[in-house]
Design an enzyme around this catalytic site. Structure first.
Site, mmCIF file in Angstrom:
data_model
loop_
_atom_site.group_PDB
_atom_site.id
_atom_site.type_symbol
_atom_site.label_atom_id
_atom_site.label_comp_id
_atom_site.label_asym_id
_atom_site.label_seq_id
_atom_site.Cartn_x
_atom_site.Cartn_y
_atom_site.Cartn_z
ATOM 1 N N ASP A 120 17.786 16.508 45.167
ATOM 2 C CA ASP A 120 18.610 16.823 46.347
ATOM 3 C C ASP A 120 19.250 15.536 46.489
ATOM 4 O O ASP A 120 18.834 14.170 45.851
ATOM 5 C CB ASP A 120 17.634 17.814 47.594
ATOM 6 C CG ASP A 120 16.443 16.248 48.158
ATOM 7 O OD1 ASP A 120 17.299 14.980 48.239
ATOM 8 O OD2 ASP A 120 15.681 16.582 47.882
ATOM 9 N N ALA A 121 20.345 15.300 46.875
ATOM 10 C CA ALA A 121 21.287 14.087 47.163
ATOM 11 C C ALA A 121 20.220 13.072 47.607
ATOM 12 O O ALA A 121 20.137 11.665 47.116
ATOM 13 C CB ALA A 121 22.145 14.302 48.339
#
Length: 266
Positions: A120-121
């Protein structure tokens, strides 16, 4: 191409088939003379079978070759990279929302590659990039059980009881999940934060963050340090490098072993 027993067909007239000595020498294993010694001493396998004939030929695009049990990359068109993905970068080759994506690191490459799985970012760390679809499938699919190790800075003081709960399993909205291994690396003196190492083979979305939140320790910072046999080591954030010959061998060996184990179950 293999015969009915799974071994190489040394008499195949197909022009794509090359002498084993030449293929392994081109792969950087050793000189042709040394490889001939390996063949005669039974140290080389083709498609899972030991070969001892110097006239053995293989198709580099099809046949699987290993030396002393370690897989050898024969297809020179395949590329394997390790990226230390920074926080704030989306694990996508093109983000529709215009956020920083993996093209920042891959645009300069001659070969078109894709990410294996996602981070995830807000999670940093080890991401594998390759154009090897077969390898990507095995590494990313949870049924093959490839382990990933994460280091998480979390809120609160993590106790041995909490670590055991993570290993026993916690219930999430999309089903139960347990860590393969969990250990406390550091508890900060003010007891406001702890550093935890988790190893698991699930590929479910944001699984580490959700697990730790479920046991009362929300994640402050998360880094993936290991993916199968690959270690992030000292690779700096935002840096990309091609895997070494030893790393490629370890990765290909893991993939072939996982595929063999899956075939036996089926």
């Amino acid at each position: 191409m293999a015969d009915s027993t799974g071994g190489p067909r040394s008499s195949d007239p197909d022009a794509s088939r090359v002498r084993l000595q030449k293929v392994l020498s081109a792969a950087g294993v050793a000189s042709r003379r040394v490889i001939e010694e390996y063949i005669l001493s039974g140290r080389i396998e083709v498609n899972g079978q030991v070969v001892t004939e110097l006239g053995t030929r293989v198709d580099p695009a099809v046949d699987h070759v290993s030396v002393d049990g370690v897989a050898v990359q024969l297809d020179t068109e395949k590329r394997y990279y390790m990226l230390n993905k920074p926080r704030g970068v989306v694990s996508s080759m093109r983000d529709e929302q215009g956020r920083p994506d993996l093209r920042t690191f891959t645009d300069a490459l001659e070969d078109r590659v894709y990410n294996v799985g996602r981070l995830d970012a807000e999670t940093s760390g080890l991401l594998v990039l390759t154009n090897d679809g077969e390898l990507a499938h095995v590494l990313a699919h949870p049924s093959f059980g490839v382990e990933k190790t994460y280091i998480a800075k979390v809120r609160g003081k993590v106790t041995p009881q909490t670590l055991q709960r993570l290993k026993n399993g916690v219930d999430l909205d999309d089903g139960p999940i347990r860590a393969d291994r969990a250990r406390l690396l550091q508890a900060q003196g003010d007891a406001k934060h702890s550093i935890v190492e988790l190893t698991l083979h699930s590929g479910r979305n944001r699984i580490v963050r959700r697990m730790l939140k479920a046991v009362g320790h929300p994640v402050v910072d998360l880094v993936r340090r290991q993916f199968g046999p690959l270690h992030l080591g000292t690779l700096a954030s935002g840096r990309l490098r091609e895997l070494s010959k030893a790393e490629r061998g370890a990765l290909l060996t893991l993939v072939r072993q996982a595929e063999a184990a899956r075939a036996r179950k089926d």
